[in-house]
Write an enzyme that holds these catalytic residues in place. Structure first.
Site, PDB file in Angstrom:
ATOM      1  NE  ARG A  20      22.058  66.100  19.284  1.00  0.00           N
ATOM      2  CZ  ARG A  20      20.885  66.700  19.369  1.00  0.00           C
ATOM      3  NH1 ARG A  20      19.804  66.079  18.996  1.00  0.00           N
ATOM      4  NH2 ARG A  20      20.795  67.918  19.835  1.00  0.00           N
ATOM      5  CB  CYS A  21      22.825  60.389  12.016  1.00  0.00           C
ATOM      6  SG  CYS A  21      22.851  58.840  11.133  1.00  0.00           S
ATOM      7  N   GLY A  50      25.224  74.255  14.071  1.00  0.00           N
ATOM      8  CA  GLY A  50      26.534  74.876  14.026  1.00  0.00           C
ATOM      9  C   GLY A  50      27.288  74.484  12.780  1.00  0.00           C
ATOM     10  CG  ASP A  51      31.867  74.425  10.952  1.00  0.00           C
ATOM     11  OD1 ASP A  51      31.626  75.124   9.941  1.00  0.00           O
ATOM     12  OD2 ASP A  51      32.829  73.639  11.030  1.00  0.00           O
ATOM     13  N   GLY A  52      29.166  71.928  11.957  1.00  0.00           N
ATOM     14  CA  GLY A  52      28.997  70.565  11.443  1.00  0.00           C
ATOM     15  C   GLY A  52      27.696  70.375  10.701  1.00  0.00           C
ATOM     16  CB  SER A  53      24.191  71.257  11.580  1.00  0.00           C
ATOM     17  OG  SER A  53      24.158  70.522  12.765  1.00  0.00           O
ATOM     18  CB  SER A  96      25.942  77.679  18.209  1.00  0.00           C
ATOM     19  OG  SER A  96      26.986  77.440  19.122  1.00  0.00           O
ATOM     20  CG  ASP A  98      29.333  76.649  21.865  1.00  0.00           C
ATOM     21  OD1 ASP A  98      29.025  76.238  23.001  1.00  0.00           O
ATOM     22  OD2 ASP A  98      29.788  75.923  20.975  1.00  0.00           O
TER      23      ASP A  98
END
Length: 130
Positions: A20-21, A50-53, A96, A98
């Site tokens: 989260r940075c 998820g996708d970002g990580s 996730s 989701d």
């Protein structure tokens, strides 16, 4: 006897300072994360997200050798550390709430999220019935 309630806290983030940075989205941020890993002697990462990580973890893996060379050039790590930490092992696991990853029955995090939702709904129902 007095009973104490203990609140467990599990703050987001990791010891390398990447979760989260916003800074990790920049090369400078990933350079700092690489320096933190080397200073702690970490050569293995398990990234759950998820996708970002997972995209960020893959980029970090691709840049790894260049990041180490830059750290050595800037004097932030010893030149021997470039060889010692030349390989970074990264494992990515889909996590996730989701539950939107095809090919799985349930992603990491979904069960916990659903369980918490049921607890809250049960609590609201109990209160509403009074």
């Amino acid at each position: 006897m007095q009973m104490r309630k203990h609140k467990l806290q599990h703050p987001g983030g990791t010891i390398i300072g990447s979760a989260r940075c916003q800074a990790f989205r920049t090369r400078e941020g990933r350079l700092k994360a690489a320096c933190n890993l080397v200073q702690r002697g970490i050569t293995n990462l398990c990234v759950i997200g998820g996708d970002g990580s997972l995209t960020g973890a893959n980029l970090f893996r691709k840049e790894w050798s260049g990041l180490l060379e830059e750290l050595a050039k800037n004097g932030q790590i010893e030149k021997e550390a470039v060889q010692r930490y030349a390989h970074l092992n990264v494992v990515g696991m889909v996590g996730s709430i989701d539950n939107d990853f095809c090919g799985t029955d349930m992603t990491i995090g979904t069960d916990s999220a659903l369980h918490r939702i049921i607890e809250v709904v049960d609590a609201i129902m109990t209160t509403a019935q009074r």
